[in-house]
Motif scaffolding. Structure first.
Motif, PDB file in Angstrom:
ATOM      1  N   THR A  59      -5.758  33.242 -17.491  1.00 11.52           N
ATOM      2  CA  THR A  59      -5.899  32.977 -16.055  1.00 11.52           C
ATOM      3  C   THR A  59      -4.857  31.987 -15.524  1.00 11.52           C
ATOM      4  O   THR A  59      -4.982  31.519 -14.397  1.00 11.52           O
ATOM      5  CB  THR A  59      -7.316  32.459 -15.728  1.00 11.52           C
ATOM      6  OG1 THR A  59      -7.563  31.267 -16.476  1.00 11.52           O
ATOM      7  CG2 THR A  59      -8.367  33.506 -16.051  1.00 11.52           C
ATOM      8  N   PHE A  60      -3.853  31.674 -16.333  1.00 15.93           N
ATOM      9  CA  PHE A  60      -2.791  30.785 -15.866  1.00 15.93           C
ATOM     10  C   PHE A  60      -2.121  31.458 -14.669  1.00 15.93           C
ATOM     11  O   PHE A  60      -1.891  32.663 -14.690  1.00 15.93           O
ATOM     12  CB  PHE A  60      -1.780  30.515 -16.998  1.00 15.93           C
ATOM     13  CG  PHE A  60      -0.928  29.322 -16.752  1.00 15.93           C
ATOM     14  CD1 PHE A  60      -1.422  28.046 -16.968  1.00 15.93           C
ATOM     15  CD2 PHE A  60       0.362  29.465 -16.279  1.00 15.93           C
ATOM     16  CE1 PHE A  60      -0.638  26.935 -16.731  1.00 15.93           C
ATOM     17  CE2 PHE A  60       1.160  28.364 -16.036  1.00 15.93           C
ATOM     18  CZ  PHE A  60       0.657  27.090 -16.266  1.00 15.93           C
ATOM     19  N   PRO A  61      -1.801  30.704 -13.607  1.00 15.57           N
ATOM     20  CA  PRO A  61      -1.362  31.340 -12.358  1.00 15.57           C
ATOM     21  C   PRO A  61       0.036  31.963 -12.361  1.00 15.57           C
ATOM     22  O   PRO A  61       0.395  32.643 -11.401  1.00 15.57           O
ATOM     23  CB  PRO A  61      -1.441  30.202 -11.341  1.00 15.57           C
ATOM     24  CG  PRO A  61      -1.310  28.959 -12.137  1.00 15.57           C
ATOM     25  CD  PRO A  61      -1.960  29.265 -13.456  1.00 15.57           C
ATOM     26  N   THR A  62       0.820  31.739 -13.383  1.00 14.89           N
ATOM     27  CA  THR A  62       2.146  32.346 -13.475  1.00 14.89           C
ATOM     28  C   THR A  62       2.321  32.914 -14.880  1.00 14.89           C
ATOM     29  O   THR A  62       1.530  32.617 -15.772  1.00 14.89           O
ATOM     30  CB  THR A  62       3.260  31.311 -13.185  1.00 14.89           C
ATOM     31  OG1 THR A  62       3.187  30.256 -14.139  1.00 14.89           O
ATOM     32  CG2 THR A  62       3.161  30.764 -11.777  1.00 14.89           C
ATOM     33  N   LEU A  97       6.676  29.196 -11.567  1.00 16.63           N
ATOM     34  CA  LEU A  97       5.727  28.122 -11.267  1.00 16.63           C
ATOM     35  C   LEU A  97       6.209  27.298 -10.073  1.00 16.63           C
ATOM     36  O   LEU A  97       5.440  27.007  -9.154  1.00 16.63           O
ATOM     37  CB  LEU A  97       5.524  27.231 -12.490  1.00 16.63           C
ATOM     38  CG  LEU A  97       4.508  26.108 -12.326  1.00 16.63           C
ATOM     39  CD1 LEU A  97       3.119  26.661 -12.016  1.00 16.63           C
ATOM     40  CD2 LEU A  97       4.463  25.248 -13.563  1.00 16.63           C
ATOM     41  N   LEU A 150       0.879  21.171 -11.670  1.00 18.44           N
ATOM     42  CA  LEU A 150      -0.295  21.783 -11.047  1.00 18.44           C
ATOM     43  C   LEU A 150      -1.382  20.766 -10.695  1.00 18.44           C
ATOM     44  O   LEU A 150      -2.357  21.103 -10.029  1.00 18.44           O
ATOM     45  CB  LEU A 150      -0.883  22.853 -11.970  1.00 18.44           C
ATOM     46  CG  LEU A 150      -0.021  24.102 -12.151  1.00 18.44           C
ATOM     47  CD1 LEU A 150      -0.527  24.932 -13.316  1.00 18.44           C
ATOM     48  CD2 LEU A 150      -0.012  24.916 -10.870  1.00 18.44           C
ATOM     49  N   MET A 169       5.824  29.286  -6.897  1.00 20.49           N
ATOM     50  CA  MET A 169       4.410  29.335  -6.527  1.00 20.49           C
ATOM     51  C   MET A 169       3.980  28.031  -5.840  1.00 20.49           C
ATOM     52  O   MET A 169       3.163  28.039  -4.927  1.00 20.49           O
ATOM     53  CB  MET A 169       3.532  29.585  -7.754  1.00 20.49           C
ATOM     54  CG  MET A 169       2.052  29.723  -7.423  1.00 20.49           C
ATOM     55  SD  MET A 169       0.991  29.426  -8.838  1.00 20.49           S
ATOM     56  CE  MET A 169       0.978  27.650  -8.864  1.00 20.49           C
ATOM     57  N   THR A 207      -7.146  21.730 -19.343  1.00 23.52           N
ATOM     58  CA  THR A 207      -7.414  22.814 -18.397  1.00 23.52           C
ATOM     59  C   THR A 207      -6.325  23.873 -18.479  1.00 23.52           C
ATOM     60  O   THR A 207      -6.609  25.074 -18.505  1.00 23.52           O
ATOM     61  CB  THR A 207      -7.537  22.269 -16.962  1.00 23.52           C
ATOM     62  OG1 THR A 207      -8.666  21.384 -16.901  1.00 23.52           O
ATOM     63  CG2 THR A 207      -7.717  23.381 -15.944  1.00 23.52           C
ATOM     64  N   ALA A 208      -5.069  23.440 -18.538  1.00 19.68           N
ATOM     65  CA  ALA A 208      -3.965  24.395 -18.660  1.00 19.68           C
ATOM     66  C   ALA A 208      -4.112  25.213 -19.944  1.00 19.68           C
ATOM     67  O   ALA A 208      -3.922  26.434 -19.932  1.00 19.68           O
ATOM     68  CB  ALA A 208      -2.629  23.668 -18.643  1.00 19.68           C
ATOM     69  N   TRP A 229      -6.794  27.833 -19.398  1.00 19.55           N
ATOM     70  CA  TRP A 229      -6.293  28.919 -18.556  1.00 19.55           C
ATOM     71  C   TRP A 229      -5.373  29.839 -19.345  1.00 19.55           C
ATOM     72  O   TRP A 229      -5.432  31.061 -19.202  1.00 19.55           O
ATOM     73  CB  TRP A 229      -5.545  28.358 -17.356  1.00 19.55           C
ATOM     74  CG  TRP A 229      -6.398  27.698 -16.309  1.00 19.55           C
ATOM     75  CD1 TRP A 229      -7.762  27.559 -16.310  1.00 19.55           C
ATOM     76  CD2 TRP A 229      -5.947  27.083 -15.115  1.00 19.55           C
ATOM     77  NE1 TRP A 229      -8.166  26.889 -15.189  1.00 19.55           N
ATOM     78  CE2 TRP A 229      -7.078  26.582 -14.434  1.00 19.55           C
ATOM     79  CE3 TRP A 229      -4.695  26.887 -14.554  1.00 19.55           C
ATOM     80  CZ2 TRP A 229      -6.985  25.915 -13.214  1.00 19.55           C
ATOM     81  CZ3 TRP A 229      -4.594  26.215 -13.339  1.00 19.55           C
ATOM     82  CH2 TRP A 229      -5.736  25.746 -12.677  1.00 19.55           C
TER      83      TRP A 229
END
Length: 70
Positions: A29-32, A48, A14, A51, A20-21, A24
């Motif tokens: 709020t992690f994107p996957t 991931l 990412l 995405m 930061t991960a 999240w």
């Protein structure tokens, strides 16, 4: 069978720091999808990578190659 990656590997893909991960993941709020089992995070690789723009065929072939080599 699914292949998972570490938080550090996901962060690298990412382009973010592991810190930061981690934030999240803790905030949800992690994107996957990611799942916490005891003290570890389980992050499926396929969502991931898809995405990030990899084709599903490419991702599936890579995962199959990885599993076959294991």
């Amino acid at each position: 069978m699914s292949t998972t990656i570490t938080v550090r590997q996901a962060a690298s893909l990412l382009g973010i720091s592991k810190g930061t991960a981690d934030r999240w993941l803790l905030r949800g709020t992690f994107p996957t999808p990611a799942y916490k089992i005891e003290n570890s995070w389980i992050i499926p690789a396929r969502p991931l990578l898809v995405m990030l723009g990899y084709s599903t065929d490419e991702v599936d072939a890579t995962i199959q190659d990885t599993l076959a080599a294991a």
